[in-house]
Design a protein around this motif. Structure first.
Motif, PDB file in Angstrom:
ATOM      1  N   VAL A  66    -123.852 -35.483   2.579  1.00  0.00           N
ATOM      2  CA  VAL A  66    -124.462 -36.147   3.835  1.00  0.00           C
ATOM      3  C   VAL A  66    -124.088 -37.101   4.485  1.00  0.00           C
ATOM      4  N   ASP A  67    -122.690 -37.408   4.272  1.00  0.00           N
ATOM      5  CA  ASP A  67    -122.041 -38.415   4.914  1.00  0.00           C
ATOM      6  C   ASP A  67    -120.810 -37.602   5.839  1.00  0.00           C
ATOM      7  N   GLY A  68    -120.731 -35.925   5.869  1.00  0.00           N
ATOM      8  CA  GLY A  68    -119.515 -35.335   6.570  1.00  0.00           C
ATOM      9  C   GLY A  68    -118.652 -35.406   5.692  1.00  0.00           C
ATOM     10  N   ALA A  69    -118.215 -36.084   4.550  1.00  0.00           N
ATOM     11  CA  ALA A  69    -116.760 -36.832   4.650  1.00  0.00           C
ATOM     12  C   ALA A  69    -115.745 -35.759   4.388  1.00  0.00           C
ATOM     13  N   ALA A  73    -109.220 -34.704   3.894  1.00  0.00           N
ATOM     14  CA  ALA A  73    -108.478 -35.712   4.067  1.00  0.00           C
ATOM     15  C   ALA A  73    -108.718 -36.508   3.326  1.00  0.00           C
ATOM     16  N   GLU A  74    -109.428 -37.240   2.938  1.00  0.00           N
ATOM     17  CA  GLU A  74    -109.568 -38.097   1.472  1.00  0.00           C
ATOM     18  C   GLU A  74    -108.188 -38.028   0.607  1.00  0.00           C
ATOM     19  N   LEU A  75    -108.476 -36.847   0.108  1.00  0.00           N
ATOM     20  CA  LEU A  75    -106.932 -36.804  -0.643  1.00  0.00           C
ATOM     21  C   LEU A  75    -105.920 -36.946  -0.216  1.00  0.00           C
ATOM     22  N   ALA A  76    -105.393 -36.415   1.474  1.00  0.00           N
ATOM     23  CA  ALA A  76    -104.376 -36.897   1.994  1.00  0.00           C
ATOM     24  C   ALA A  76    -103.752 -38.815   1.876  1.00  0.00           C
TER      25      ALA A  76
END
Length: 89
Positions: A66-69, A73-76
């Motif tokens: 639900v947060d649109g993460a 991008a997090e892995l990068a």
């Protein structure tokens, strides 16, 4: 220098559907060049496996996020942080 744990991790990572934007191969190459040490070993043994695992799990759950993460991008971001810790040779 031969580093069996790194080569096993590289083989697994090479078979995983990781985004090119994360540049995991670049981090692996930096780790190979730097070799085992107090800074690099935690990355190979714990940090990179956890980051890849988190990415793969996030992909599974992304339809319900639900947060649109953005898992890529997090892995990068995580790979960039680890790369900054690897000593330049």
């Amino acid at each position: 220098m031969l580093w069996p744990q790194l080569e096993e991790l590289a083989a697994f990572v090479g078979s995983a559907p990781l985004p090119p934007s994360a540049n995991v191969p670049g981090l692996l190459e930096r780790l190979r060049t730097a070799g085992p040490g107090p800074t690099t070993e935690p990355i190979v043994r714990r940090r990179l496996p956890l980051a890849v695992d988190g990415y793969l799990r996030a992909l599974t759950w992304q339809p319900w996020a639900v947060d649109g993460a953005d898992p890529a991008a997090e892995l990068a971001r995580a790979v960039d942080e680890m790369a900054a810790l690897v000593p330049a040779s």
